[in-house]
Design a protein around this motif. Structure first.
Motif, PDB file in Angstrom:
ATOM      1  N   LYS A  89       0.701  -1.028   0.029  1.00  0.00           N
ATOM      2  CA  LYS A  89       0.003  -0.015   0.093  1.00  0.00           C
ATOM      3  C   LYS A  89       0.532   1.314  -0.025  1.00  0.00           C
ATOM      4  O   LYS A  89       0.505   2.086  -0.587  1.00  0.00           O
ATOM      5  N   SER A  90       1.798   1.198   0.735  1.00  0.00           N
ATOM      6  CA  SER A  90       3.018   2.044   0.776  1.00  0.00           C
ATOM      7  C   SER A  90       3.315   2.648  -0.557  1.00  0.00           C
ATOM      8  O   SER A  90       3.616   3.894  -0.873  1.00  0.00           O
ATOM      9  N   LEU A  91       4.040   1.492  -1.049  1.00  0.00           N
ATOM     10  CA  LEU A  91       4.730   1.651  -2.460  1.00  0.00           C
ATOM     11  C   LEU A  91       3.665   2.167  -3.555  1.00  0.00           C
ATOM     12  O   LEU A  91       3.858   2.908  -4.310  1.00  0.00           O
ATOM     13  N   GLU A  92       2.505   1.595  -3.652  1.00  0.00           N
ATOM     14  CA  GLU A  92       1.488   2.034  -4.488  1.00  0.00           C
ATOM     15  C   GLU A  92       1.177   3.695  -4.275  1.00  0.00           C
ATOM     16  O   GLU A  92       0.940   4.111  -5.298  1.00  0.00           O
ATOM     17  N   PHE A  93       1.066   3.959  -2.877  1.00  0.00           N
ATOM     18  CA  PHE A  93       0.911   5.471  -2.813  1.00  0.00           C
ATOM     19  C   PHE A  93       1.873   6.225  -3.341  1.00  0.00           C
ATOM     20  O   PHE A  93       1.634   7.191  -4.035  1.00  0.00           O
ATOM     21  N   ILE A  94       3.060   5.807  -3.348  1.00  0.00           N
ATOM     22  CA  ILE A  94       4.275   6.547  -3.666  1.00  0.00           C
ATOM     23  C   ILE A  94       4.046   6.537  -5.497  1.00  0.00           C
ATOM     24  O   ILE A  94       4.454   7.696  -5.966  1.00  0.00           O
ATOM     25  N   LEU A  95       3.876   5.452  -6.045  1.00  0.00           N
ATOM     26  CA  LEU A  95       3.709   5.450  -7.485  1.00  0.00           C
ATOM     27  C   LEU A  95       2.597   6.318  -7.994  1.00  0.00           C
ATOM     28  O   LEU A  95       2.537   6.972  -9.048  1.00  0.00           O
ATOM     29  N   GLN A  96       1.535   6.447  -7.010  1.00  0.00           N
ATOM     30  CA  GLN A  96       0.187   7.261  -7.563  1.00  0.00           C
ATOM     31  C   GLN A  96       0.509   8.542  -7.366  1.00  0.00           C
ATOM     32  O   GLN A  96       0.150   9.309  -8.358  1.00  0.00           O
ATOM     33  N   LYS A  97       1.559   8.994  -6.490  1.00  0.00           N
ATOM     34  CA  LYS A  97       1.947  10.393  -6.190  1.00  0.00           C
ATOM     35  C   LYS A  97       3.182  10.760  -7.311  1.00  0.00           C
ATOM     36  O   LYS A  97       3.312  12.125  -7.295  1.00  0.00           O
ATOM     37  N   TYR A  98       3.687   9.811  -7.651  1.00  0.00           N
ATOM     38  CA  TYR A  98       4.808  10.392  -8.528  1.00  0.00           C
ATOM     39  C   TYR A  98       4.659  11.044  -9.890  1.00  0.00           C
ATOM     40  O   TYR A  98       5.628  12.007 -10.008  1.00  0.00           O
ATOM     41  N   PRO A  99       3.530  11.277 -10.350  1.00  0.00           N
ATOM     42  CA  PRO A  99       3.332  12.223 -11.474  1.00  0.00           C
ATOM     43  C   PRO A  99       3.395  13.559 -10.902  1.00  0.00           C
ATOM     44  O   PRO A  99       3.695  14.482 -11.551  1.00  0.00           O
ATOM     45  N   MET A 100       2.976  13.904  -9.768  1.00  0.00           N
ATOM     46  CA  MET A 100       3.052  15.010  -9.053  1.00  0.00           C
ATOM     47  C   MET A 100       4.403  15.469  -8.962  1.00  0.00           C
ATOM     48  O   MET A 100       4.733  16.660  -8.925  1.00  0.00           O
ATOM     49  N   VAL A 101       5.384  14.599  -8.373  1.00  0.00           N
ATOM     50  CA  VAL A 101       6.909  14.785  -8.162  1.00  0.00           C
ATOM     51  C   VAL A 101       7.278  15.346  -9.590  1.00  0.00           C
ATOM     52  O   VAL A 101       8.198  16.077  -9.708  1.00  0.00           O
ATOM     53  N   ASN A 102       6.980  14.317 -10.668  1.00  0.00           N
ATOM     54  CA  ASN A 102       7.367  14.796 -11.938  1.00  0.00           C
ATOM     55  C   ASN A 102       7.167  16.079 -12.332  1.00  0.00           C
ATOM     56  O   ASN A 102       8.135  16.735 -13.028  1.00  0.00           O
ATOM     57  N   ALA A 103       5.946  16.369 -12.092  1.00  0.00           N
ATOM     58  CA  ALA A 103       5.346  17.930 -12.606  1.00  0.00           C
ATOM     59  C   ALA A 103       6.254  18.940 -11.866  1.00  0.00           C
ATOM     60  O   ALA A 103       6.515  20.009 -12.313  1.00  0.00           O
ATOM     61  N   LEU A 104       6.341  18.590 -10.419  1.00  0.00           N
ATOM     62  CA  LEU A 104       7.043  19.757  -9.832  1.00  0.00           C
ATOM     63  C   LEU A 104       8.516  19.881  -9.952  1.00  0.00           C
ATOM     64  O   LEU A 104       8.914  20.986 -10.321  1.00  0.00           O
ATOM     65  N   THR A 105       9.251  18.893 -10.298  1.00  0.00           N
ATOM     66  CA  THR A 105      10.669  18.801 -10.620  1.00  0.00           C
ATOM     67  C   THR A 105      10.726  19.365 -12.112  1.00  0.00           C
ATOM     68  O   THR A 105      11.683  20.316 -12.417  1.00  0.00           O
TER      69      THR A 105
END
Length: 251
Positions: free
Chosen positions: A10-26
């Motif tokens: 669940k924790s890993l899935e949460f990170i993958l789900q939020k990664y597009p936001m990290v990509n957008a920010l960077t």
């Protein structure tokens, strides 16, 4: 799965789900950093903003129960676009080795997100799984090529990894074995964990040294994207470790 494994997944899935936001920010911070020394952006602002909205939309859909697999596939398409653009866009004025690193890391993210899409797919599409395996295998081979054949990356690895050339040889064998495994579709569960160990060693010891890369002329947010992509690949492979078997189901 026991409770601990479910919590980790669940924790890993949460990170993958939020990664597009990290990509957008960077991505946004990278172009903001470049804007200080540029008269016009290397990519049209409308294209940048459209992709930023796409990243946010994909992240929101991944976090919901609405078209999760489709959102992952759209995000993969965006990653492929930027992988192509980072390598071929002459306006970026990046050196060849840096363009290769940026492109390779984005391809790695595509591979693990395609695996993520396969895991989410209720029908468990075999073609989707094979495409994911092949792209991940290409990424691992490209990673092996970079640490052995690109002077800047090779010297960085040698100056940060314990054992010098011997340490590099160990990484090469591990990555090449993992690449062959993904190409064949066999022993993916075990080799996913092996790949994480090799990639994470480079990400934490080499990519995380911002002072070193700053001296090489790499901008802060560019290196932050490279570091984030490497960590994303590791998260995706650990997630795959919990969900994939060691043999292709069709065999």
């Amino acid at each position: 799965m026991n409770k601990t494994s479910k919590f980790i997944c669940k924790s890993l899935e949460f990170i993958l789900q939020k990664y597009p936001m990290v990509n957008a920010l960077t991505l946004l911070m990278l172009f903001a950093e470049r804007a200080k020394s540029e008269s016009e952006p290397p990519i049209h602002p409308k294209i940048i903003y459209a992709n930023l909205l796409g990243f946010l939309g994909c992240s929101l859909l991944m976090s919901s129960n609405i078209k999760k697999k489709e959102a992952v596939l759209v995000f993969c398409g965006q990653l492929l676009y930027f992988a192509y653009n980072f390598y071929n866009n002459k306006k970026l004025n990046y050196k060849e080795w840096l363009r290769l690193v940026m492109c390779t890391r984005q391809i790695g993210c595509v591979g693990v997100f395609l695996l993520f899409a396969h895991i989410l797919d209720k029908k468990k599409s075999i073609p989707l799984r094979r495409v994911a395996e092949i792209i991940t295998g290409l990424y691992l081979f490209a990673f092996t090529f970079l640490i052995n054949n690109i002077k800047e990356i090779q010297s960085a690895v040698l100056s940060h990894i314990i054992g010098g050339d011997w340490g590099r040889y160990v990484l090469t064998v591990m990555l090449a074995a993992c690449a062959l495994s993904f190409f064949s579709g066999y022993f993916l569960r075990d080799m996913s964990l092996c790949a994480v160990i090799a990639i994470l060693s480079v990400v934490l010891l080499v990519d995380a040294d911002f002072n070193f890369w700053s001296k090489k002329g790499v901008q802060f947010w560019n290196q932050a994207r490279i570091l984030a992509d490497g960590l994303c690949v590791c998260v995706g492979l650990v997630y795959a470790f919990f969900h994939l078997d060691n043999r292709v189901k069709g065999d």
